[in-house]
Write an enzyme that holds these catalytic residues in place. Structure first.
Site, PDB file in Angstrom:
ATOM      1  N   GLU A 122     -25.391  28.812  19.075  1.00 38.80           N
ATOM      2  CA  GLU A 122     -26.523  28.111  19.690  1.00 38.80           C
ATOM      3  C   GLU A 122     -27.421  27.486  18.634  1.00 38.80           C
ATOM      4  O   GLU A 122     -27.508  27.976  17.519  1.00 38.80           O
ATOM      5  CB  GLU A 122     -27.334  29.048  20.598  1.00 38.80           C
ATOM      6  CG  GLU A 122     -27.483  30.456  20.123  1.00 38.80           C
ATOM      7  CD  GLU A 122     -28.007  31.382  21.215  1.00 38.80           C
ATOM      8  OE1 GLU A 122     -29.215  31.563  21.234  1.00 38.80           O
ATOM      9  OE2 GLU A 122     -27.207  31.902  22.015  1.00 38.80           O
ATOM     10  N   LYS A 124     -30.539  26.686  16.438  1.00 35.13           N
ATOM     11  CA  LYS A 124     -31.711  27.471  16.046  1.00 35.13           C
ATOM     12  C   LYS A 124     -32.912  26.553  16.237  1.00 35.13           C
ATOM     13  O   LYS A 124     -33.129  25.616  15.472  1.00 35.13           O
ATOM     14  CB  LYS A 124     -31.585  27.923  14.591  1.00 35.13           C
ATOM     15  CG  LYS A 124     -32.665  28.882  14.169  1.00 35.13           C
ATOM     16  CD  LYS A 124     -32.328  29.509  12.834  1.00 35.13           C
ATOM     17  CE  LYS A 124     -33.308  30.586  12.439  1.00 35.13           C
ATOM     18  NZ  LYS A 124     -34.687  30.142  12.311  1.00 35.13           N
ATOM     19  N   ASP A 126     -36.530  25.088  16.290  1.00 36.19           N
ATOM     20  CA  ASP A 126     -37.581  25.222  15.281  1.00 36.19           C
ATOM     21  C   ASP A 126     -38.943  25.243  15.960  1.00 36.19           C
ATOM     22  O   ASP A 126     -39.606  24.218  16.104  1.00 36.19           O
ATOM     23  CB  ASP A 126     -37.475  24.044  14.307  1.00 36.19           C
ATOM     24  CG  ASP A 126     -38.112  24.383  12.979  1.00 36.19           C
ATOM     25  OD1 ASP A 126     -38.551  25.532  12.799  1.00 36.19           O
ATOM     26  OD2 ASP A 126     -38.170  23.491  12.120  1.00 36.19           O
ATOM     27  N   TYR A 234     -33.460  32.893  24.639  1.00 34.43           N
ATOM     28  CA  TYR A 234     -32.239  33.168  23.875  1.00 34.43           C
ATOM     29  C   TYR A 234     -31.865  34.642  23.761  1.00 34.43           C
ATOM     30  O   TYR A 234     -30.850  34.967  23.181  1.00 34.43           O
ATOM     31  CB  TYR A 234     -32.262  32.511  22.492  1.00 34.43           C
ATOM     32  CG  TYR A 234     -33.475  32.849  21.631  1.00 34.43           C
ATOM     33  CD1 TYR A 234     -33.771  34.153  21.260  1.00 34.43           C
ATOM     34  CD2 TYR A 234     -34.300  31.830  21.175  1.00 34.43           C
ATOM     35  CE1 TYR A 234     -34.866  34.442  20.467  1.00 34.43           C
ATOM     36  CE2 TYR A 234     -35.401  32.103  20.384  1.00 34.43           C
ATOM     37  CZ  TYR A 234     -35.680  33.416  20.031  1.00 34.43           C
ATOM     38  OH  TYR A 234     -36.753  33.702  19.254  1.00 34.43           O
ATOM     39  N   LYS A 323     -28.271  27.972   8.117  1.00 29.67           N
ATOM     40  CA  LYS A 323     -29.340  26.975   8.042  1.00 29.67           C
ATOM     41  C   LYS A 323     -28.805  25.583   7.698  1.00 29.67           C
ATOM     42  O   LYS A 323     -27.860  25.448   6.922  1.00 29.67           O
ATOM     43  CB  LYS A 323     -30.346  27.414   6.966  1.00 29.67           C
ATOM     44  CG  LYS A 323     -31.025  28.735   7.261  1.00 29.67           C
ATOM     45  CD  LYS A 323     -31.901  28.706   8.483  1.00 29.67           C
ATOM     46  CE  LYS A 323     -33.236  28.089   8.239  1.00 29.67           C
ATOM     47  NZ  LYS A 323     -34.246  28.953   7.658  1.00 29.67           N
ATOM     48  N   CYS A 417     -52.338  -9.995  -5.125  1.00 32.65           N
ATOM     49  CA  CYS A 417     -50.915  -9.690  -4.977  1.00 32.65           C
ATOM     50  C   CYS A 417     -50.337  -9.289  -6.332  1.00 32.65           C
ATOM     51  O   CYS A 417     -50.522 -10.001  -7.320  1.00 32.65           O
ATOM     52  CB  CYS A 417     -50.191 -10.927  -4.440  1.00 32.65           C
ATOM     53  SG  CYS A 417     -48.404 -10.760  -4.495  1.00 32.65           S
ATOM     54  N   CYS A 420     -47.809 -12.426  -7.340  1.00 29.79           N
ATOM     55  CA  CYS A 420     -48.222 -13.810  -7.612  1.00 29.79           C
ATOM     56  C   CYS A 420     -49.722 -13.946  -7.830  1.00 29.79           C
ATOM     57  O   CYS A 420     -50.214 -15.058  -8.022  1.00 29.79           O
ATOM     58  CB  CYS A 420     -47.770 -14.726  -6.478  1.00 29.79           C
ATOM     59  SG  CYS A 420     -48.739 -14.487  -4.982  1.00 29.79           S
ATOM     60  N   CYS A 435     -50.380 -10.594   1.219  1.00 30.50           N
ATOM     61  CA  CYS A 435     -50.551 -11.573   0.149  1.00 30.50           C
ATOM     62  C   CYS A 435     -50.673 -12.931   0.815  1.00 30.50           C
ATOM     63  O   CYS A 435     -49.916 -13.254   1.734  1.00 30.50           O
ATOM     64  CB  CYS A 435     -49.327 -11.517  -0.757  1.00 30.50           C
ATOM     65  SG  CYS A 435     -49.073 -13.037  -1.681  1.00 30.50           S
ATOM     66  N   CYS A 441     -45.269 -17.218  -3.537  1.00 31.92           N
ATOM     67  CA  CYS A 441     -45.124 -15.842  -4.009  1.00 31.92           C
ATOM     68  C   CYS A 441     -43.645 -15.522  -4.194  1.00 31.92           C
ATOM     69  O   CYS A 441     -42.864 -15.578  -3.242  1.00 31.92           O
ATOM     70  CB  CYS A 441     -45.767 -14.889  -3.006  1.00 31.92           C
ATOM     71  SG  CYS A 441     -45.526 -13.167  -3.446  1.00 31.92           S
TER      72      CYS A 441
HETATM   73  S1  IVH Z   1     -32.014  35.234  18.174  1.00 28.75           S
HETATM   74  C1  IVH Z   1     -32.386  39.573  17.216  1.00 28.75           C
HETATM   75  N1  IVH Z   1     -31.559  32.732  18.786  1.00 28.75           N
HETATM   76  O1  IVH Z   1     -35.260  32.192  14.634  1.00 28.75           O
HETATM   77  C2  IVH Z   1     -32.163  38.122  17.337  1.00 28.75           C
HETATM   78  N2  IVH Z   1     -33.407  33.213  17.392  1.00 28.75           N
HETATM   79  O2  IVH Z   1     -35.142  33.346  11.961  1.00 28.75           O
HETATM   80  C3  IVH Z   1     -33.426  37.397  17.448  1.00 28.75           C
HETATM   81  N3  IVH Z   1     -34.735  31.263  16.749  1.00 28.75           N
HETATM   82  O3  IVH Z   1     -37.579  34.754  15.164  1.00 28.75           O
HETATM   83  C4  IVH Z   1     -33.377  35.952  17.359  1.00 28.75           C
HETATM   84  N4  IVH Z   1     -33.529  29.789  17.853  1.00 28.75           N
HETATM   85  O4  IVH Z   1     -37.823  32.626  16.557  1.00 28.75           O
HETATM   86  C5  IVH Z   1     -32.344  33.583  18.119  1.00 28.75           C
HETATM   87  N5  IVH Z   1     -31.070  30.560  19.449  1.00 28.75           N
HETATM   88  C6  IVH Z   1     -31.845  31.418  18.788  1.00 28.75           C
HETATM   89  C7  IVH Z   1     -32.970  30.996  18.057  1.00 28.75           C
HETATM   90  C8  IVH Z   1     -33.722  31.927  17.358  1.00 28.75           C
HETATM   91  C9  IVH Z   1     -34.592  29.986  17.075  1.00 28.75           C
HETATM   92  C10 IVH Z   1     -35.788  31.797  15.857  1.00 28.75           C
HETATM   93  C11 IVH Z   1     -36.499  33.003  16.402  1.00 28.75           C
HETATM   94  C12 IVH Z   1     -36.395  34.043  15.344  1.00 28.75           C
HETATM   95  C13 IVH Z   1     -36.069  33.240  14.129  1.00 28.75           C
HETATM   96  C14 IVH Z   1     -35.300  34.052  13.126  1.00 28.75           C
END
Ligand code: IVH
Length: 680
Positions: A122, A124, A126, A234, A323, A417, A420, A435, A441
């Site tokens: 899944e 991650k 932000d 999640y 990451k 400028c 020129c 300019c 120019c």
């Molecule tokens: S699972 C025990 N799934 O990433 C597992 N975390 O670096 C707990 N995060 O604090 C996290 N997307 O805020 C999980 N699909 C995802 C996520 C996710 C973002 C964040 C979450 C966590 C941080 C860890």
């Protein structure tokens, strides 16, 4: 006690259910079921009943999403089940180590038929982690992660987030459920928030994550309510229920059934090699998502196996985050140079200590204009945060004032400028300073020629930016018309120009003479006349003479041409220098076929707006756009109720979903080609 009739009660419950249902369709499923006006009407009816019978009002009423009284402070919340974080992997090798550790711990090698592990993959997200507690289906508490053991109570704020159910839907509602997920601010909402802040002269947020965190930290939940935050679930913390899903993905499906938003890209795959493929596929799509992700999370899918694997100090052994390369990094601003563009616009460009960000090494970033320098409050010598997301040009997102050195220097916007020495003027109401040198120019001449030769304009193969600069500096050309007088000997006099390239270039210049009216108009570099406007002009006026003769009124009669563009067009053609360059170009043999104004059949898509999304495999996107425009269609970048037709290729995402929700016809590439064929 106020008497409430059964009819009113029934109506009240009906409105609550209906509004909850609309919210769910709109904010969780991205699939609106009623127009906004209908939603607003039902909300007003609900509020009217609540105003008349205040005793009815409960916390799960959809009217309560607007925020309430401000708090004095947040109270602390102890997490019954700790909120852990994730271990990180920065390479495939580290991911493979994780897979090996999981298998070792589960004693896979000792099994008769060792198989691969199934992983849930899944994005991650932000944003900010959140815990949501439901008792008998009612949301009773929202809390931040804090240090993992103790967080802050943000219930009033989470209630304002429309994709968070106030009351669970569906069957088998658990007596106790703690859902965990990420609250985030999608990019369009973030951009709008920052645009508003800029307009109000306020500080902007560095990135959507900070904006989401800032929005949740508000003691006044009305402020949170005004931010278009979203939440995806999640995982679960506390859970007392009859249903016991056997895998993480089933658990997410169950949560989806109870009304939570689940990320659309969650999949289960067998083995770590498939996880790596998922990573590459998502890395490619990252820029097309409407929200920021900073990596991929992999989780052992089977919940019994998760239990066997357990935890180390602060993270589960059954999950890891791979990451993506960071999109933000810190570096130093070494200097600021002022570049002069085609229209004389002066752009400050930051020279930076090289830094690896968003997958490339960045040593320049645009500072846009003088206002942006002021807004950032940046000085030469400052340490800054650079952000580079996707193909977007790198930006300075923030200055780290604590790191400002004593000898930091103010940035002074030039009054003359830098190329020129003509004076620099800023028109009233415009952010851009220009300019005033025009074609005196050197910088403007160079940029005009580069634009003229570029692919979407006259498409002179082999005449790159560097070569244009050499030719202008050598005094071989002063205007675009001089290009057609160039000979092989002149070219051979230039640095590193071999016989063959010189011959090829003159041939390319000759070949470029056969063009179209739209491309020619675009190549002239009239301010605000991009490709689409040039095509519109060509379609509507049919010949260059007609465009030159058109007055502002006639131009304004054309769809999509507003007063500013009309003014630039009229100004351009009333300048005798421009007219003599056009004359010289025609005399050199630049030509095109005029468009027959009576042949409406050649414009069967006139009045239609098309959107191209996703990949194209047979025809390039640029070609598809050209064909559509030549047929009279407008090609837009986003889907709206006005879109006539969408062409969706592989990887199409939110635009396709939106088109489907608006019932806009969608063609795949094969269907599109067939359609074009039929039009002939
Ligand atoms: S699972 C025990 N799934 O990433 C597992 N975390 O670096 C707990 N995060 O604090 C996290 N997307 O805020 C999980 N699909 C995802 C996520 C996710 C973002 C964040 C979450 C966590 C941080 C860890």
């Amino acid at each position: 006690m106020q008497q409430i009739s059964d009819d009113v009660l029934r109506e009240y419950e009906h409105l609550k259910d209906a509004l909850n249902q609309h919210n769910h369709r709109y904010y969780v499923l991205d699939d609106p079921s009623v127009p906004d006006s209908e939603y607003d009407r039902q909300m007003r009816e609900l509020q009217a009943i609540e105003a008349q019978y205040p005793g009815l009002l409960s916390e799960d009423s959809p009217s309560q999403r607007v925020g309430g009284k401000a708090l004095e402070s947040f109270t602390q919340v102890r997490h019954t089940v700790a909120m852990l974080s994730l271990e990180n992997a920065f390479s495939d090798a580290e991911l493979e180590d994780f897979d090996r550790r999981v298998k070792d711990r589960l004693n896979y090698a000792a099994q008769k038929n060792p198989t691969e592990i199934e992983f849930a993959c899944e994005p991650k997200l932000d944003g900010v982690a959140v815990s949501l507690l439901y008792e008998n289906g009612q949301l009773v508490r929202g809390a931040t992660r804090g240090d993992g053991s103790v967080g802050e109570d943000i219930t009033a704020n989470v209630r304002t987030i429309k994709s968070i159910p106030l009351k669970l839907r569906g069957d088998n509602i658990p007596s106790l459920l703690e859902v965990r997920g990420e609250i985030y601010l999608p990019r369009p909402g973030f951009d709008a928030l920052n645009a508003k802040a800029i307009a109000a002269g306020e500080k902007t947020f560095v990135n959507p994550r900070n904006a989401a965190a800032g929005s949740l930290r508000q003691l006044d939940s009305k402020i949170t309510a005004s931010r278009p935050l979203e939440m995806c679930a999640y995982s679960v913390g506390q859970f007392e229920a009859e249903v016991t899903p056997d895998s993480h993905t089933h658990m997410l499906e169950t949560l989806g059934g109870w009304g939570f938003k689940i990320n659309e890209h969650v999949v289960a795959v067998m083995g770590i090699a498939a996880c790596e493929d998922y990573y590459s596929a998502m890395a490619e799509r990252r820029d097309q998502l409407t929200y920021d992700i900073d990596g991929i999370v992999y989780k052992v899918n089977n919940l019994a196996l998760q239990q066997r694997l357990g935890f180390v100090a602060k993270a589960p052994r059954w999950a890891i985050a791979r990451k993506f390369p960071a999109q933000e990094e810190m570096t130093k601003l070494l200097d600021v140079e002022f570049q002069v563009g085609r229209t004389g616009a002066i752009t400050p460009v930051a020279r930076l200590a090289p830094v690896f960000v968003g997958g490339v090494t960045v040593s320049n970033a645009t500072l846009h204009n003088g206002d942006e320098i002021k807004r950032l409050g940046v000085c030469i010598g400052d340490t800054v945060i650079i952000r580079r997301a996707g193909d977007v040009i790198p930006q300075i997102a923030k200055v780290i004032l604590e790191k400002r050195p004593e000898d930091a220097q103010q940035i002074v916007f030039p009054e003359r400028c830098p190329v020129c020495q003509s004076s620099v003027k800023r028109a009233e109401g415009e952010a851009v300073a220009r300019c005033t040198g025009g074609l005196f120019c050197g910088a403007q001449i160079k940029e005009a020629i580069k634009h003229f030769a570029s692919r979407k304009a006259m498409d002179i193969d082999g005449l790159g930016d560097k070569l244009v600069e050499l030719l202008v500096d050598a005094g071989s050309i002063y205007s675009v018309a001089d290009l057609f007088e160039l000979n092989v000997d002149q070219l051979l006099g230039l640095e590193r120009m071999a016989d063959k390239s010189a011959t090829n270039l003159t041939a390319a210049i000759t070949a470029s003479k056969e063009t179209t009216l739209a491309k020619f108009l675009y190549s002239l570099g009239i301010r605000e006349v991009g490709e689409a406007t040039a095509q519109t002009l060509a379609n509507n006026f049919g010949s260059l003479e007609a465009v030159i003769e058109a007055d502002a009124e006639q131009l304004l009669d054309v769809d999509d041409i507003g007063p500013v563009v009309a003014k630039h067009i009229v100004n351009f053609f009333s300048n005798p220098d421009n007219l003599s360059i056009i004359q010289a170009l025609r005399e050199s043999g630049v030509n095109w076929a005029d468009i027959d104004q009576n042949a409406q059949a050649s414009q069967p898509l006139k009045g239609q707006t098309w959107v191209l999304t996703g990949g194209m495999e047979i025809m390039s996107r640029a070609e598809a756009k050209d064909r559509l425009q030549a047929l009279g269609a407008k090609v837009a970048g986003s889907v709206s109720a006005k879109t006539s037709q969408v062409v969706a290729g592989p990887g199409a995402g939110s635009k396709l979903t939106k088109a489907q929700s608006l019932d806009i016809p969608v063609l795949d590439e094969a269907g599109f080609l067939e359609y074009l064929n039929r039009l002939g």
